[in-house]
Scaffold this motif. Sequence first.
Motif, PDB file in Angstrom:
ATOM      1  N   TYR A 263       0.828  -1.209   0.000  1.00 50.04           N
ATOM      2  CA  TYR A 263       0.000   0.000   0.000  1.00 50.04           C
ATOM      3  C   TYR A 263       0.863   1.260   0.000  1.00 50.04           C
ATOM      4  CZ  TYR A 263      -2.289   3.849   2.437  1.00 50.04           C
ATOM      5  OH  TYR A 263      -2.708   5.096   2.812  1.00 50.04           O
ATOM      6  N   LYS A 264       1.858   1.302   0.913  1.00 52.94           N
ATOM      7  CA  LYS A 264       2.713   2.499   1.017  1.00 52.94           C
ATOM      8  C   LYS A 264       3.488   2.729  -0.278  1.00 52.94           C
ATOM      9  CE  LYS A 264       3.632   2.452   6.010  1.00 52.94           C
ATOM     10  NZ  LYS A 264       4.648   2.019   7.002  1.00 52.94           N
ATOM     11  N   THR A 265       3.973   1.642  -0.846  1.00 50.99           N
ATOM     12  CA  THR A 265       4.780   1.736  -2.073  1.00 50.99           C
ATOM     13  C   THR A 265       3.929   2.256  -3.229  1.00 50.99           C
ATOM     14  OG1 THR A 265       6.079  -0.149  -1.300  1.00 50.99           O
ATOM     15  CG2 THR A 265       6.279   0.419  -3.628  1.00 50.99           C
ATOM     16  N   LEU A 266       2.759   1.653  -3.404  1.00 51.99           N
ATOM     17  CA  LEU A 266       1.894   2.060  -4.517  1.00 51.99           C
ATOM     18  C   LEU A 266       1.403   3.496  -4.337  1.00 51.99           C
ATOM     19  CD1 LEU A 266      -0.124  -1.247  -5.030  1.00 51.99           C
ATOM     20  CD2 LEU A 266       1.525  -0.244  -6.632  1.00 51.99           C
ATOM     21  N   LYS A 267       1.122   3.879  -3.102  1.00 53.81           N
ATOM     22  CA  LYS A 267       0.661   5.241  -2.832  1.00 53.81           C
ATOM     23  C   LYS A 267       1.721   6.253  -3.268  1.00 53.81           C
ATOM     24  CE  LYS A 267      -0.803   8.160   0.936  1.00 53.81           C
ATOM     25  NZ  LYS A 267      -0.784   8.230   2.409  1.00 53.81           N
ATOM     26  N   LYS A 268       2.985   5.960  -2.938  1.00 57.05           N
ATOM     27  CA  LYS A 268       4.077   6.853  -3.362  1.00 57.05           C
ATOM     28  C   LYS A 268       4.186   6.916  -4.877  1.00 57.05           C
ATOM     29  CE  LYS A 268       7.107   6.277   0.635  1.00 57.05           C
ATOM     30  NZ  LYS A 268       8.078   5.253   1.072  1.00 57.05           N
ATOM     31  N   MET A 269       3.772   5.842  -5.548  1.00 52.17           N
ATOM     32  CA  MET A 269       3.850   5.814  -7.012  1.00 52.17           C
ATOM     33  C   MET A 269       2.608   6.422  -7.669  1.00 52.17           C
ATOM     34  SD  MET A 269       5.572   2.050  -7.507  1.00 52.17           S
ATOM     35  CE  MET A 269       5.905   2.172  -9.268  1.00 52.17           C
ATOM     36  N   GLY A 270       1.718   6.984  -6.847  1.00 55.19           N
ATOM     37  CA  GLY A 270       0.574   7.704  -7.399  1.00 55.19           C
ATOM     38  C   GLY A 270      -0.739   6.937  -7.412  1.00 55.19           C
ATOM     39  N   PHE A 271      -0.752   5.719  -6.871  1.00 58.37           N
ATOM     40  CA  PHE A 271      -2.002   4.955  -6.823  1.00 58.37           C
ATOM     41  C   PHE A 271      -2.935   5.499  -5.745  1.00 58.37           C
ATOM     42  CE2 PHE A 271      -1.707   0.678  -9.000  1.00 58.37           C
ATOM     43  CZ  PHE A 271      -0.554   0.949  -9.708  1.00 58.37           C
ATOM     44  N   THR A 272      -4.240   5.368  -5.977  1.00 57.06           N
ATOM     45  CA  THR A 272      -5.210   5.544  -4.904  1.00 57.06           C
ATOM     46  C   THR A 272      -5.668   4.150  -4.499  1.00 57.06           C
ATOM     47  OG1 THR A 272      -5.933   7.595  -5.917  1.00 57.06           O
ATOM     48  CG2 THR A 272      -7.388   6.637  -4.240  1.00 57.06           C
ATOM     49  N   ILE A 273      -5.260   3.723  -3.308  1.00 57.18           N
ATOM     50  CA  ILE A 273      -5.648   2.401  -2.814  1.00 57.18           C
ATOM     51  C   ILE A 273      -6.926   2.561  -2.001  1.00 57.18           C
ATOM     52  CG2 ILE A 273      -4.949   0.432  -1.380  1.00 57.18           C
ATOM     53  CD1 ILE A 273      -3.205   0.717  -3.841  1.00 57.18           C
TER      54      ILE A 273
END
Length: 445
Positions: free
Chosen positions: A172-182
């Motif tokens: 979650y943290k990684t994807l959020k930094k990459m611009g994802f909305t989880i």
Amino acid sequence: TVSQLETIKEEIKTKHVELLHLQFVDIEGTLKQVTVTAEQLDDVVEGETMFDGSSITGFTPINKSDLYLLPDLNSFAVLPWTEEADYSEARFLCSVTNPDGSLFEGDPRNILKKTVDEAKEKGFSINVGPELEFFLFEADDKGQPTQQVHDKGGYFEPAPYDLGERVRLEIYKTLKKMGFTIEASHHEVAQGQHEINFKFDDALTTADNATTFKWVVKTVAQQFGLRATFMPKPVFGENGNGMHVNMSLFDEKVGKNAFYDESDSRELSETAYSFIAGLLHHVPSFVAFTNPLVNSYKRLVPGYEAPCYIAWSSSNRSALVRIPATRGAGTRVEIRCPDPSANPYYAYASIAAAGIDGVEKSLQAPAETVDDIFSMSDEELEERGIENLPTTLGESIQALESGEIGKKVLGEYALNEYLSLKQDEWDSYRIAVTEWELDRYQAKF
Ligand code: GLN
Ligand code: MG
Ligand code: MG
Ligand code: MG
């Protein structure tokens, strides 16, 4: 645009990005990359990076092998796991071009783009929200995945039964930094199985996101000494990995969700019913995209929340197409057969093309199936006209070859590459002598 490029250059400077990974996918949706230094950025964004197309599954023959990468600026992302105080790496997802600069017809991203553009001409944009499931397995001392699931948790169980919670948090943290909305995450039904949901977006962005998601999940799992798999049915007798695809059409002319009509008894529009009819009509011919592996068909059996019959319902989870209860802007169909081993570009393009064909031809949806299909007898299924999904990769290859969707979406060139790859895979499985056969036959006969 210039300003988008300027923003990227700024981030490259402040985050000390030294390396750029230029990524694309082959016809199976497998991620590929070539790495260049950040000083090359100006040439890279002009599409001047060449590679050998004949070494990529399903791309070009050896005598016409030069292809080029054209980065999609929207996909720029610094890779959180590479970040140090004065060093980091970033990636772009790229379209593949021919030496003359035209789009390469065998590139899955270009193929999805073409379907998206055709839908635009008909007044629709396509929104997609997928739900990718995966298993976490232990690794052996050589780093290979074992058959040992990482935990014994079940559906919605919290820690300490759920041992994957920390892994999902890091994803979650990684994807959020990459611009994802989880939006959500949970332990799934099977031991060691998980799901993390990201927000829907337009079809191309979502296919890019699904590609990135699979890469990040595997990368983070490995940081925990685990191995993640999106294989459709990794454990016999347990739920498999699905990739439910939630899809809706947005009517560009009136600026509204095209599936919603408050005057209908189910609050669904004619467009929605015809889209469903298109899906049901064409599904046999696109499962070779949404369910591409020999193993995919071991998931599509009764009793594991995966569909095996061609029917739709507004609530029934045994149906192939379900209509989630949300209405208004969130009105959508959920197609439940796809699994996460699918090439998302082909999967979303073929699903959209099938549904839109139903809309264009004003196909009529059959009656809704309210009852549990898994518990119906063969006679009952026949009476209601409910047919089976293809039960093997062999059947689905045949249906793809004889159906309209494959050629319409992929074009002749890419379709032939895909068919021959899948035919080889099926033939290799068909002639293999398996453990199951030896156990069952060797001593007895
Ligand atoms: N794992 C199931 C499948 O194979 C789905 C279960 C669920 O999300 N309710 O599709
Ligand atoms: Mg879900
Ligand atoms: Mg699920
Ligand atoms: Mg679902």
